[in-house]
Design an enzyme around this catalytic site. Structure first.
Site, PDB file in Angstrom:
ATOM      1  N   CYS A   1      17.476 -46.282  16.845  1.00 11.08           N
ATOM      2  CA  CYS A   1      17.352 -45.680  15.620  1.00 11.08           C
ATOM      3  C   CYS A   1      16.449 -44.507  15.651  1.00 11.08           C
ATOM      4  O   CYS A   1      16.492 -43.888  14.708  1.00 11.08           O
ATOM      5  CB  CYS A   1      16.865 -46.732  14.663  1.00 11.08           C
ATOM      6  SG  CYS A   1      15.251 -47.651  15.202  1.00 11.08           S
ATOM      7  N   HIS A   2      15.588 -44.360  16.678  1.00  7.97           N
ATOM      8  CA  HIS A   2      14.800 -43.273  16.759  1.00  7.97           C
ATOM      9  C   HIS A   2      15.604 -41.939  17.198  1.00  7.97           C
ATOM     10  O   HIS A   2      15.183 -40.882  17.015  1.00  7.97           O
ATOM     11  CB  HIS A   2      13.545 -43.461  17.879  1.00  7.97           C
ATOM     12  CG  HIS A   2      14.294 -43.763  19.262  1.00  7.97           C
ATOM     13  ND1 HIS A   2      14.649 -44.992  19.558  1.00  7.97           N
ATOM     14  CD2 HIS A   2      14.566 -42.883  20.297  1.00  7.97           C
ATOM     15  CE1 HIS A   2      15.382 -44.776  20.652  1.00  7.97           C
ATOM     16  NE2 HIS A   2      15.026 -43.554  21.281  1.00  7.97           N
TER      17      HIS A   2
ATOM     18  N   GLU B   1      12.901 -39.232  25.563  1.00  8.42           N
ATOM     19  CA  GLU B   1      14.249 -39.038  26.098  1.00  8.42           C
ATOM     20  C   GLU B   1      14.654 -37.494  25.988  1.00  8.42           C
ATOM     21  O   GLU B   1      15.919 -37.209  26.168  1.00  8.42           O
ATOM     22  CB  GLU B   1      14.930 -39.749  25.135  1.00  8.42           C
ATOM     23  CG  GLU B   1      14.801 -41.268  24.942  1.00  8.42           C
ATOM     24  CD  GLU B   1      15.896 -41.996  24.309  1.00  8.42           C
ATOM     25  OE1 GLU B   1      17.019 -41.464  23.905  1.00  8.42           O
ATOM     26  OE2 GLU B   1      15.470 -43.298  24.140  1.00  8.42           O
TER      27      GLU B   1
ATOM     28  N   TYR C   1      21.706 -38.406  10.069  1.00  6.53           N
ATOM     29  CA  TYR C   1      22.047 -39.349   8.935  1.00  6.53           C
ATOM     30  C   TYR C   1      23.469 -39.020   8.379  1.00  6.53           C
ATOM     31  O   TYR C   1      24.255 -39.896   8.183  1.00  6.53           O
ATOM     32  CB  TYR C   1      20.849 -39.323   7.717  1.00  6.53           C
ATOM     33  CG  TYR C   1      19.520 -39.822   8.444  1.00  6.53           C
ATOM     34  CD1 TYR C   1      19.384 -41.181   8.636  1.00  6.53           C
ATOM     35  CD2 TYR C   1      18.695 -38.742   8.553  1.00  6.53           C
ATOM     36  CE1 TYR C   1      18.043 -41.478   8.936  1.00  6.53           C
ATOM     37  CE2 TYR C   1      17.759 -39.276   9.218  1.00  6.53           C
ATOM     38  CZ  TYR C   1      16.976 -40.624   9.404  1.00  6.53           C
ATOM     39  OH  TYR C   1      16.003 -41.148   9.959  1.00  6.53           O
TER      40      TYR C   1
ATOM     41  N   ASN D   1      16.642 -51.427  10.940  1.00  4.41           N
ATOM     42  CA  ASN D   1      16.882 -52.029  12.036  1.00  4.41           C
ATOM     43  C   ASN D   1      16.139 -53.040  12.585  1.00  4.41           C
ATOM     44  O   ASN D   1      14.672 -52.633  12.922  1.00  4.41           O
ATOM     45  CB  ASN D   1      17.310 -50.592  12.992  1.00  4.41           C
ATOM     46  CG  ASN D   1      17.521 -51.220  14.433  1.00  4.41           C
ATOM     47  OD1 ASN D   1      17.947 -52.399  14.873  1.00  4.41           O
ATOM     48  ND2 ASN D   1      17.176 -50.095  15.243  1.00  4.41           N
TER      49      ASN D   1
END
Length: 166
Positions: A131-132, A160, A100, A123
């Site tokens: 956004c994750h 991911e 952030y 979002n």
């Protein structure tokens, strides 16, 4: 937008049902099922070629055979600050992570971590705009507004290969 309203498509995924809306030219929103519900469950589906293409790409992403999306996305609403955060998020690739604070710095707003967090949480097109991929500076998950919340974010991060702490 067409006179019949935005297009709408729902699909199954490993993190729950997804609901996509579009205007024929762009994807406007992606919602992740929460407590068995989607925002437009009361509306019939009205798929478009674009949403069908998005569904195919999302299926490939969840199967592990796609690491980027080739889709026009135009999130609806949002303040200029939120839009700036979403644009920056859209540059993060598969497996990339930011904090952030770093996101705030990249926007010329050092110390705006809380405001950045609010924008990330607002979002309207999660997954397609990743956004994750935003964590606290120490790698912790501080929350997630999509689907089942933190468990949904954990699934996406694990998918991911992004290291994190709960």
């Amino acid at each position: 937008m067409t006179s019949i309203g935005p297009s709408l498509l729902r699909m199954a995924s490993p993190i729950g049902r997804l609901e996509l809306t579009g205007d024929g030219e762009s994807i406007l929103s992606l919602s992740i099922e929460r407590d068995g519900h989607l925002p437009l469950d009361d509306r019939p589906e009205s798929p478009s070629p674009l949403l069908t293409r998005a569904s195919r790409q999302l299926t490939e992403y969840f199967a592990g055979t796609r690491t980027s999306f080739d889709l026009p996305v135009r999130p609806q609403g949002g303040t200029p600050f939120q839009i700036g955060v979403w644009q920056r998020l859209s540059t993060l690739g598969f497996g990339e992570v930011t904090s952030y604070g770093e996101l705030g710095l990249s926007l010329g707003k050092p110390g705006a971590g809380r405001a950045v967090g609010g924008a990330v949480g607002a979002n309207p097109v999660p997954i397609l705009i990743g956004c994750h991929r935003v964590l606290a500076a120490n790698g912790r998950i501080t929350g997630y507004s999509g689907g089942s919340g933190v468990p949904t974010k954990v699934w996406l991060l694990n998918h991911e290969g992004i290291e994190h702490q709960v």
